[in-house]
Scaffold this active site. Sequence first.
Site, PDB file in Angstrom:
ATOM      1  N   SER A  21       0.797  -0.947   0.264  1.00 38.75           N
ATOM      2  CA  SER A  21      -0.432  -0.078  -0.409  1.00 38.75           C
ATOM      3  C   SER A  21       0.918   1.101  -0.464  1.00 38.75           C
ATOM      4  CB  SER A  21      -0.589   0.296   1.181  1.00 38.75           C
ATOM      5  OG  SER A  21      -0.050  -0.122   2.121  1.00 38.75           O
ATOM      6  N   ASN A  22       1.976   1.077   0.814  1.00 41.71           N
ATOM      7  CA  ASN A  22       3.477   2.040   0.674  1.00 41.71           C
ATOM      8  C   ASN A  22       3.765   2.468  -0.597  1.00 41.71           C
ATOM      9  OD1 ASN A  22       3.415   3.556   3.036  1.00 41.71           O
ATOM     10  ND2 ASN A  22       3.533   1.771   3.865  1.00 41.71           N
ATOM     11  N   HIS A 114       8.203   2.922   8.593  1.00 42.01           N
ATOM     12  CA  HIS A 114       8.492   2.555  10.067  1.00 42.01           C
ATOM     13  C   HIS A 114       7.197   3.076  11.068  1.00 42.01           C
ATOM     14  CE1 HIS A 114      10.181  -0.656  12.696  1.00 42.01           C
ATOM     15  NE2 HIS A 114       9.985   0.071  13.605  1.00 42.01           N
TER      16      HIS A 114
HETATM   17  C1  GAR Z   1       3.988  -0.962   7.013  1.00 41.73           C
HETATM   18  O1  GAR Z   1       3.421  -0.560   7.724  1.00 41.73           O
HETATM   19  C2  GAR Z   1       5.077  -0.581   7.625  1.00 41.73           C
HETATM   20  O2  GAR Z   1       5.692   0.819   7.787  1.00 41.73           O
HETATM   21  C3  GAR Z   1       5.655  -1.441   7.520  1.00 41.73           C
HETATM   22  O3  GAR Z   1       5.241  -2.237   7.189  1.00 41.73           O
HETATM   23  C4  GAR Z   1       3.844  -1.993   6.613  1.00 41.73           C
HETATM   24  C5  GAR Z   1       3.673  -2.250   5.161  1.00 41.73           C
HETATM   25  O4  GAR Z   1       2.517  -1.924   4.613  1.00 41.73           O
HETATM   26  N1  GAR Z   1       7.007  -1.547   7.808  1.00 41.73           N
HETATM   27  C6  GAR Z   1       7.514  -2.477   8.569  1.00 41.73           C
HETATM   28  O5  GAR Z   1       7.273  -3.071  10.113  1.00 41.73           O
HETATM   29  C7  GAR Z   1       9.438  -2.464   8.310  1.00 41.73           C
HETATM   30  N2  GAR Z   1      10.043  -3.045   9.457  1.00 41.73           N
HETATM   31  P1  GAR Z   1       2.201  -1.857   2.838  1.00 41.73           P
HETATM   32  O6  GAR Z   1       2.959  -3.530   2.530  1.00 41.73           O
HETATM   33  O7  GAR Z   1       0.643  -1.937   2.682  1.00 41.73           O
HETATM   34  O8  GAR Z   1       3.293  -0.645   2.385  1.00 41.73           O
END
Ligand code: GAR
Length: 193
Positions: A21-22, A114
């Site tokens: 999603s990021n 993070h």
């Molecule tokens: C997000 O919350 C990101 O901050 C976290 O994983 C998720 C990924 O979501 N990252 C970590 O924990 C790294 N240490 P996404 O795949 O939907 O972007």
Amino acid sequence: MVKLIGFKKVKTAVFVSGKGSNLKSLIKFSKTRKSPISIDLIISDNYKAEGLKYSKLNKIKKKVFNFKKKYKVENKILHILKNYDIRLICLAGFMKILSKNFLIKFKGKILNIHPSLLPKYKGLNTHKRALDNNEKYSGCTVHFVNSKLDSGKIILQKKVKIKKNETKSSLAKKILAQEHKLYPKAILNIFNL
Ligand code: GAR
């Protein structure tokens, strides 16, 4: 307002392991006129990462690697990054730790997001730990990556309030929504925009 007419966007690779999603929000941002970056490559350590779907949807090249032989794979990735003329790396839910050898090659050019207010709650299970400690606030952080886990220089943070009846998943959802806004802001910030 800063005008970016004639401005060449910095070629960027996004590394993902899961949902992406990021990545989705970074792609959306990269297509705006004000964005100093273009996203030219998606890298993953997970063949099943949902985030890989954004490759096809946006016509962005993707490469997936098995990280078992980390050094070998990292050198392969470095080679590809060079071929694509990648100048910036955004880690977005990428769950592998990159080696010093890799980091040196992209010193000061790797960002990570993070889901906590660093330096609190480095590593995994951030939301559970914040709730277990009865924190009043949590949030998210965009930082430069160095060789220590979740410890590089902080670029931007966003605080969110933890409600009385907050659950791990409601907190994760609330923070993720903020992450999607924070990452683009942090990118503008490092380019002094
Ligand atoms: C997000 O919350 C990101 O901050 C976290 O994983 C998720 C990924 O979501 N990252 C970590 O924990 C790294 N240490 P996404 O795949 O939907 O972007």
